[in-house]
Design a protein around this motif. Structure first.
Motif, PDB file in Angstrom:
ATOM      1  N   ASP A 177      33.105 112.343  25.744  1.00  0.00           N
ATOM      2  CA  ASP A 177      32.284 111.154  25.981  1.00  0.00           C
ATOM      3  C   ASP A 177      30.816 111.496  26.223  1.00  0.00           C
ATOM      4  O   ASP A 177      29.917 110.815  25.710  1.00  0.00           O
ATOM      5  CB  ASP A 177      32.825 110.371  27.186  1.00  0.00           C
ATOM      6  N   SER A 178      30.562 112.525  27.019  1.00  0.00           N
ATOM      7  CA  SER A 178      29.173 112.894  27.313  1.00  0.00           C
ATOM      8  C   SER A 178      28.454 113.355  26.047  1.00  0.00           C
ATOM      9  O   SER A 178      27.287 113.038  25.830  1.00  0.00           O
ATOM     10  CB  SER A 178      29.122 113.989  28.382  1.00  0.00           C
ATOM     11  N   ARG A 207      28.780 107.764  30.734  1.00  0.00           N
ATOM     12  CA  ARG A 207      29.506 109.025  30.883  1.00  0.00           C
ATOM     13  C   ARG A 207      28.581 110.236  30.725  1.00  0.00           C
ATOM     14  O   ARG A 207      28.855 111.308  31.260  1.00  0.00           O
ATOM     15  CB  ARG A 207      30.637 109.089  29.850  1.00  0.00           C
ATOM     16  N   PRO A 211      28.155 111.176  35.018  1.00  0.00           N
ATOM     17  CA  PRO A 211      29.528 111.704  34.979  1.00  0.00           C
ATOM     18  C   PRO A 211      30.137 111.743  36.382  1.00  0.00           C
ATOM     19  O   PRO A 211      29.436 111.550  37.386  1.00  0.00           O
ATOM     20  CB  PRO A 211      29.340 113.115  34.417  1.00  0.00           C
ATOM     21  N   ASP A 286      31.379 116.968  30.378  1.00  0.00           N
ATOM     22  CA  ASP A 286      32.255 115.876  30.797  1.00  0.00           C
ATOM     23  C   ASP A 286      32.626 116.051  32.264  1.00  0.00           C
ATOM     24  O   ASP A 286      32.981 115.087  32.940  1.00  0.00           O
ATOM     25  CB  ASP A 286      33.527 115.858  29.947  1.00  0.00           C
TER      26      ASP A 286
END
Length: 349
Positions: A177-178, A207, A211, A286
Motif C-alpha cells: 500500500d505504501s 498508508r 502508516p 508498510d
C-alpha cells in the motif's frame, strides 16, 4: 521512502556488507548486551525484571522523504513510526525518544514545529516521552535522526534469529500500500490517480503518509509465546525476509497467491498495468510485521488469533538454508525470490 529502485553500486558498496564490516570492527563484548548489531533494536540487560530496547533511524531529505510530496506533519509522523515499528518487531513497549535535527535555511520555524507535531502524533498513543536531542544547521537539506528506547521482559523478546525449518511465515496487515501511495505522489505512476475511486486513492495515500506501527500485535505474540522470529517490513518483503533468514541460517518459500493485497492496491495495479503481487513483494515502508510461528503452535496461534481484531496472513514457510529463498507461483512452480527491495548506497543506472 527512498524513491525508485537502485541498480548501480556506489563506491561504498553494499549497505549490508558495510554493516557487517563495521560490526566486526567496532563491536565490543559486554555482559549487559544481550543483542547488539543485527536486529531491529539492540537489547540491554539493564535490570532483572525489564530489559531495555534501543533503536535509531536517520532520515535524509531527497532519500527518505520529499517536502514537495509530503507535509512536514507527515514527514515527522513517518519518522517516528519507523522507530516505533522497530520496537514492535521486538514485541516491546516504546518509552523515551530523542530527536536530532539538521535544519537547512529553506525551513521555517513553523515547518519544524509541524515536523515535531507529526512525530508526537505518532508517539502519543503509546505515551512516549520526548526527552532530548540536538539541533544543527544544514547546508544541503533536512536531516532527522530519532533514537527510541523501549522495554521488554527478559528473554521474552522477538529476534530475527529464531526461525526454524518447518515454521510458518506470517505477516500482519496488507502489503504494497505504501509503495502504491508513493507512486500516486510521483511521476513513477503511468497515469494520474483519477483512474482510482477517490476512497482507494485516499486509503493508499494515508498508508504512505500515516502508516501504523504494529505495537499491539508484537506484544500479543510475546505474551502468548507464539512466534519464533520477527522483523518489521521497512525495506520490502523480499529484502527483510532475507535479513531474517540470514540471521536464522534458514531458507524460505513464499506463496505468491497468499500475499495479503488490499482492494485499493489491487485496483491501483490494474489501473496502471502493474502486478499487485510484485508490488506486495517489493514495496517498502508498510511497517507490517513479518514473523514465524512454529508448526507445533500453528493450531493454537490460529485459534487465539481468531478472537482478536488483528489481521494475520500465512504467506509461506521456513525451509532448509540450502534451498535458498523461493517464490511458489499460482501454477505450483517455484523460482528464486528476486532481490527487489530497497538498499542504500546503490545509484540508479
Amino acid at each position: 521512502m527512498p524513491s525508485g529502485r537502485s541498480r548501480r553500486t556506489s563506491s561504498v558498496g553494499s549497505e549490508f556488507v558495510l554493516i557487517r564490516l563495521l560490526q566486526a570492527q567496532a563491536a565490543r563484548p559486554d555482559r549487559q548486551v544481550f543483542k547488539g548489531i543485527g536486529d531491529d533494536t539492540a537489547i540491554l540487560k539493564t535490570s532483572s525484571d525489564q530489559w531495555t530496547l534501543i533503536t535509531t533511524d536517520l532520515l535524509a531529505e531527497g532519500v527518505h522523504f520529499d517536502p514537495a510530496t509530503s507535509s512536514y506533519d507527515d514527514i515527522g509522523y513517518r519518522a517516528a513510526i519507523a522507530n516505533l515499528s522497530d520496537i514492535a518487531a521486538m514485541g516491546g513497549t516504546p518509552r523515551f525518544m530523542l530527536v536530532a535535527i539538521a535544519i537547512p535555511p529553506t525551513c521555517s520555524t513553523e515547518q519544524i514545529q509541524r515536523l515535531y507535531r507529526g512525530m508526537m502524533q505518532a508517539a502519543d498513543p503509546y505515551r512516549v516521552c520526548l526527552v532530548g536531542g540536538d539541533t544543527s544547521a544544514s547546508k544541503s537539506g533536512l536531516f532527522l535522526s530519532i533514537t527510541l528506547t523501549g522495554t521488554v521482559q527478559p528473554r521474552r523478546t522477538l529476534l530475527r534469529s529464531g526461525a526454524r525449518v518447518g515454521d510458518r511465515l506470517y505477516v500482519t496487515g496488507t502489503l504494497g500500500d505504501s509503495r502504491a501511495g508513493l507512486d500516486l505522489l510521483t511521476a513513477t505512476a503511468r497515469a494520474g490517480p483519477a483512474k482510482l475511486r477517490p476512497a482507494y486513492t485516499r486509503f493508499l495515500l494515508a498508508r504512505h503518509h500515516r502508516p501504523s506501527a504494529r505495537i499491539a500485535e508484537g506484544q500479543w505474540l510475546v505474551k502468548h509465546g507464539l512466534s519464533g522470529a520477527a522483523i518489521d517490513l521497512s525495506d520490502g518483503l523480499t529484502g527483510d525476509l532475507r535479513h531474517l533468514c540470514e540471521e536464522s541460517g534458514v531458507g524460505a518459500e513464499v506463496l505468491a497467491g497468499s500475499l495479503p493485497i488490499s482492494p485499493a492496491c489491487r485496483a491501483y495495479a490494474l489501473a496502471h498495468g502493474r502486478d499487485s503481487q510484485q508490488i506486495g513483494l517489493q514495496g517498502g515502508e508498510d511497517y507490517e510485521l513479518l514473523f514465524t510461528v512454529p508448526r507445533r503452535k500453528q493450531e493454537q496461534f490460529e485459534r487465539l488469533a481468531a478472537n482478536t481484531d488483528f489481521c494475520f496472513t500465512c504467506i509461506g514457510s521456513i525451509t532448509p538454508k540450502r534451498l535458498g529463498l523461493r517464490l511458489r507461483t499460482a501454477t505450483g512452480t517455484t523460482q528464486p525470490l528476486p532481490a527487489t527491495s530497497y538498499e542504500h548506497f546503490l545509484r540508479p543506472s
